[in-house]
Design a protein around this motif. Structure first.
Motif, mmCIF file in Angstrom:
data_model
loop_
_atom_site.group_PDB
_atom_site.id
_atom_site.type_symbol
_atom_site.label_atom_id
_atom_site.label_comp_id
_atom_site.label_asym_id
_atom_site.label_seq_id
_atom_site.Cartn_x
_atom_site.Cartn_y
_atom_site.Cartn_z
ATOM 1 N N ALA A 191 0.832 -1.203 0.000
ATOM 2 C CA ALA A 191 0.000 0.000 0.000
ATOM 3 C C ALA A 191 0.870 1.257 0.000
ATOM 4 C CB ALA A 191 -0.926 -0.012 1.215
ATOM 5 N N LEU A 192 1.950 1.244 0.773
ATOM 6 C CA LEU A 192 2.844 2.409 0.812
ATOM 7 C C LEU A 192 3.530 2.612 -0.530
ATOM 8 C CD1 LEU A 192 4.405 1.871 4.353
ATOM 9 C CD2 LEU A 192 3.192 3.932 3.605
ATOM 10 N N MET A 193 3.880 1.532 -1.195
ATOM 11 C CA MET A 193 4.496 1.654 -2.524
ATOM 12 C C MET A 193 3.520 2.288 -3.505
ATOM 13 S SD MET A 193 7.693 0.513 -2.695
ATOM 14 C CE MET A 193 8.039 -0.236 -4.300
ATOM 15 N N GLU A 194 2.272 1.897 -3.416
ATOM 16 C CA GLU A 194 1.255 2.467 -4.305
ATOM 17 C C GLU A 194 1.059 3.946 -4.015
ATOM 18 O OE1 GLU A 194 -3.275 1.480 -5.857
ATOM 19 O OE2 GLU A 194 -2.213 0.077 -4.539
ATOM 20 N N GLU A 195 0.995 4.300 -2.724
ATOM 21 C CA GLU A 195 0.830 5.709 -2.348
ATOM 22 C C GLU A 195 1.982 6.560 -2.870
ATOM 23 O OE1 GLU A 195 0.219 6.331 1.843
ATOM 24 O OE2 GLU A 195 -1.095 4.563 2.007
ATOM 25 N N ALA A 196 3.181 5.961 -2.884
ATOM 26 C CA ALA A 196 4.362 6.701 -3.334
ATOM 27 C C ALA A 196 4.486 6.741 -4.852
ATOM 28 C CB ALA A 196 5.616 6.070 -2.734
ATOM 29 N N GLY A 197 3.592 6.043 -5.555
ATOM 30 C CA GLY A 197 3.650 6.024 -7.017
ATOM 31 C C GLY A 197 4.577 4.970 -7.570
ATOM 32 N N TYR A 198 4.893 3.961 -6.751
ATOM 33 C CA TYR A 198 5.802 2.903 -7.188
ATOM 34 C C TYR A 198 5.148 1.531 -7.098
ATOM 35 C CZ TYR A 198 9.702 6.219 -7.222
ATOM 36 O OH TYR A 198 10.536 7.273 -7.507
ATOM 37 N N ALA A 199 3.873 1.460 -7.444
ATOM 38 C CA ALA A 199 3.174 0.169 -7.394
ATOM 39 C C ALA A 199 3.859 -0.863 -8.282
ATOM 40 C CB ALA A 199 1.710 0.341 -7.810
ATOM 41 N N ASP A 200 4.446 -0.407 -9.381
ATOM 42 C CA ASP A 200 5.143 -1.321 -10.286
ATOM 43 C C ASP A 200 6.594 -1.543 -9.880
ATOM 44 O OD1 ASP A 200 2.881 -1.596 -11.839
ATOM 45 O OD2 ASP A 200 3.404 0.116 -13.110
ATOM 46 N N GLY A 201 6.983 -0.899 -8.814
ATOM 47 C CA GLY A 201 8.321 -1.112 -8.270
ATOM 48 C C GLY A 201 9.410 -0.326 -8.956
ATOM 49 N N PHE A 202 10.644 -0.683 -8.666
ATOM 50 C CA PHE A 202 11.816 -0.036 -9.249
ATOM 51 C C PHE A 202 13.013 -0.975 -9.049
ATOM 52 C CE2 PHE A 202 11.574 1.246 -4.844
ATOM 53 C CZ PHE A 202 12.870 1.162 -4.375
ATOM 54 N N SER A 203 14.110 -0.644 -9.675
ATOM 55 C CA SER A 203 15.328 -1.448 -9.552
ATOM 56 C C SER A 203 16.330 -0.741 -8.652
ATOM 57 C CB SER A 203 15.955 -1.680 -10.929
ATOM 58 O OG SER A 203 15.084 -2.425 -11.756
ATOM 59 N N ALA A 204 17.121 -1.540 -7.944
ATOM 60 C CA ALA A 204 18.146 -0.981 -7.064
ATOM 61 C C ALA A 204 19.314 -1.945 -6.961
ATOM 62 C CB ALA A 204 17.571 -0.711 -5.673
ATOM 63 N N THR A 205 20.491 -1.397 -6.812
ATOM 64 C CA THR A 205 21.683 -2.219 -6.590
ATOM 65 C C THR A 205 21.919 -2.376 -5.088
ATOM 66 O OG1 THR A 205 23.085 -0.246 -6.733
ATOM 67 C CG2 THR A 205 22.752 -1.528 -8.753
ATOM 68 N N MET A 206 22.474 -3.516 -4.705
ATOM 69 C CA MET A 206 22.784 -3.779 -3.307
ATOM 70 C C MET A 206 24.169 -4.409 -3.231
ATOM 71 S SD MET A 206 20.943 -6.382 -0.531
ATOM 72 C CE MET A 206 19.372 -5.528 -0.469
#
Length: 512
Positions: free
Chosen positions: A336-351
Motif C-alpha cells: 500500500a505504501l508503494m502504491e501511495e508513493a507512485g511505485y506500485a510497479d516497483g523499481f530497480s536498485a543495486t545492493m
C-alpha cells in the motif's frame, strides 16, 4: 616490515620468572585479517582487535562496562571541561623509545585528522603535555563521554612514525599501514595480507601483572565459516571467531572444544542511498521496504535464533533505547505504501554486502532481496570479501549497502554520530552514513547529547532521535548480532572476551 629489536626467547622469559605459566603458542582464526596495521586508518572491529594486541589504550572497558587503567594509571576531572590523565612511568614502545605525554598528545592530534576517527574526537579541543607523564584534555563543553572516548586512544610512537612516515592513507600503501611500534603485549613479526599474521610476545611489556602466557600468536584468516569450524574441531587452530549459528551445538558438544556466547549490541542494518536512487528519497518507499523485510524470520531461519530482532539502533540497556518502537513486518502495508508513493510497479536498485564481515551477512542480504521482490523492488545484489567491500562502501558504490555497528563508547550517540548524522567530511560525522540520510533535528539532538550531563534529559534527546529515524525509515534495522567464540579446552578465552568483541589476547592463559 621495519626491523625492531630482537625479542627474548620464550625460554629466557620463562626462566626469568617463577610465577609465569609455561609459554604457549596460540593458533587462531578470524573470518578476516586486519586491512592495515595503522590503528587510525579504518574505524572497525578488526582494527580495534589489532590495536588491543599491538598497542595499549589509555583506559579500557572491563566486563562490567567500567573502565580499567592501562597506559593511564589514573585520571581526575579538574573542572567541567578538563580531564587530566597521569601516565604510567617506564613504558617503552616496541622500538625501544620511551612513551611520554608527547606521544599521547601526538596520537590524539593524529586521531583528529583521521577521516574515520575525527568525529569521535570533535569535542576534544586540545590535548596538552603538562609534563612527561601528564596529559590534560579540554573539551568544548561539559562532556559525559571523556572516558568513553579515551578508550580509543592507543598511543603511537611519535619518533618511529615521523621517521618512517606518519600520513594516514585510506586503503593505501603507507609506512604506517605496514609498520608498527606500539606498547602492546605483542609485536608483529610477520604479515602476509590475507594469509597470516604472526605476533610475538613483547619481552619488555610493561604489564608484569598480566597472566597471559601466549608467546606466539598466529592469526590465519578463514573466510568460510564451515572451514573455520572444521579447523577448530580438527585441532588445526585453538580459537575461532565468529562461530556461525549453525555450528553452536556442534562445538559445544565436542569433547575437545568449548563454546562461549554473549548477547551482543552490534546492530546490523541496510542503508538506503537517497542520492543514488530517486525512489529511496521518498520516505514512504523506505517505510515500505522496512515493512517488507521480515526481521523475525531472518533471526529465526538464518541466524538460528542467535540474534535479537531490532527496530532501532540502540539495544535495550542503552540510554537511547526507545521502548515504544517495535519491529514492523506487514507485506500488505508495504504494498500500500508503494502504491501511495507512485511505485506500485516497483523499481530497480543495486545492493552490495560483505560476505565475511558479519555473521551470515551475505545470506541476510539474499533473504532481504527476496523479500523486497514481493513489493516489486528488483535487487541486483553483489557480495564480496570485506577487504574489497570497505573501499566500495566508502565510494557509496551501491543504492543499498550493509553496515553493522557496535557503539564502542557503549553509548547511543555513537550510532548517530557515524551512521545517521548528515555526512560532513570536515567533522567526520556521518562517516559511515552511506544512505546520505540527513535530518537537522537528528543532528541537533545528537550534538546536544554530547554535552548534556543531565541523564534524564540526555535519554529524552537520544530516544527522540530513535523515534525520528524510525518514523522516516532512515535505514532498515535488522537485528543485534549475538557473539560466539569457540576454543579448544584449556584455552581460557572466557576470561578475555567481552561484549565489545575485542578479545584481550595479551592476558590469555593457555593451560597445559
Amino acid at each position: 616490515m621495519k626491523t625492531l629489536r630482537n625479542l627474548a626467547t620464550a625460554a629466557a622469559i620463562v626462566l626469568g620468572t617463577t610465577v609465569m605459566a609455561p609459554a604457549q603458542t596460540l593458533n587462531f582464526a578470524y573470518d578476516a585479517d586486519p586491512v592495515s596495521l595503522d590503528p587510525h586508518e579504518q574505524l572497525s572491529g578488526g582494527t580495534l582487535q589489532l590495536s588491543h594486541m599491538v598497542f595499549d589504550p589509555l583506559i579500557r572497558w572491563n566486563k562490567e562496562l567500567g573502565f580499567d587503567p592501562r597506559l593511564a594509571a589514573s585520571w581526575e576531572r579538574v573542572d567541567d571541561t578538563t580531564m587530566r590523565f597521569k601516565l604510567r612511568e617506564g613504558v617503552t614502545f616496541h622500538s625501544g623509545n620511551p612513551m611520554t605525554a608527547e606521544d599521547v598528545v601526538w596520537t590524539i592530534e593524529r586521531l583528529k585528522t583521521s577521516p574515520d576517527f575525527k568525529g569521535i574526537f570533535a569535542s576534544w579541543v586540545s590535548a596538552t603535555a603538562v609534563d612527561d607523564t601528564t596529559v590534560e584534555i579540554k573539551t568544548d563543553g561539559p562532556s559525559p563521554l571523556v572516558l568513553h572516548t579515551a578508550t580509543y586512544v592507543f598511543p603511537m610512537d611519535k619518533d618511529f612514525y615521523e621517521d618512517g612516515g606518519a600520513e594516514i592513507t585510506k586503503h593505501g600503501d603507507s609506512f604506517a599501514s605496514q609498520n608498527v611500534s606500539g606498547t602492546g603485549p605483542f609485536t608483529v613479526a610477520e604479515r602476509e595480507q590475507g594469509v597470516k599474521v604472526v605476533f610475538e610476545r613483547n619481552a619488555d611489556y610493561w604489564d608484569a601483572d598480566s597472566p597471559g602466557n601466549v608467546q606466539t600468536a598466529v592469526l590465519t584468516p578463514i573466510k568460510e565459516a564451515p572451514t573455520r569450524v572444521a579447523a577448530l574441531l580438527s585441532g588445526d587452530v585453538d580459537f575461532i571467531a565468529p562461530v556461525p549459528p549453525t555450528d553452536l551445538e556442534r562445538i559445544e558438544n565436542d569433547d575437545n572444544t568449548k563454546l562461549v556466547t554473549m548477547t551482543g549490541t552490534r546492530i546490523i542494518t541496510l542503508q538506503l542511498n537517497q542520492k543514488r536512487n530517486e525512489a529511496l528519497a521518498d520516505p514512504k518507499v523506505r517505510q515500505a521496504m522496512a515493512y517488507a523485510i521480515n526481521n523475525e524470520g531472518i533471526v529465526q531461519k538464518i541466524m538460528k535464533g542467535f540474534g535479537t530482532v531490532a527496530a532501532q539502533q540502540s539495544p535495550e540497556g542503552y540510554v537511547g533505547h526507545n521502548p515504544k518502537l517495535t519491529p514492523r513486518f506487514d507485506v500488505a502495508k508495504a504494498q500500500a505504501l508503494m502504491e501511495e508513493a507512485g511505485y506500485a510497479d516497483g523499481f530497480s536498485a543495486t545492493m552490495m554486502c560483505p560476505n565475511n564481515r558479519y555473521v551470515n551477512d551475505f545470506k541476510i542480504c539474499e533473504a532481504a532481496a527476496a523479500m523486497l521482490a514481493k513489493i516489486n523492488v528488483k535487487i541486483d545484489l553483489t557480495t564480496m570479501p570485506k577487504a574489497q567491500y570497505w573501499p566500495k562502501f566508502d565510494e557509496r558504490a551501491a543504492d543499498i549497502m550493509m553496515i553493522g555497528w557496535h557503539a564502542d563508547t557503549e553509548d547511543s550517540a555513537n550510532f548517530n554520530e557515524f551512521l545517521t548524522m548528515t555526512p560532513n567530511t570536515d567533522t567526520g560525522r556521518g562517516q559511515y552514513n552511506s544512505g546520505n540520510y540527513s535530518n537537522a533535528e537528528v543532528d541537533e539532538l545528537t550534538v546536544a547529547s554530547l554535552t548534556e550531563t543531565d541523564a534524564a534529559k540526555r535519554a529524552e534527546q537520544l530516544q527522540r532521535v530513535e523515534e525520528i529515524l524510525y518514523n522516516e525509515a532512515a535505514f532498515i534495522p535488522l537485528h543485534w548480532q549475538d557473539l560466539a567464540w569457540g576454543a579448544r579446552k584449556g584455552v581460557m578465552i572466557e576470561d578475555v572476551v567481552n561484549v565489545m568483541n575485542f578479545p584481550y589476547l595479551g592476558d590469555l592463559v593457555i593451560e597445559e
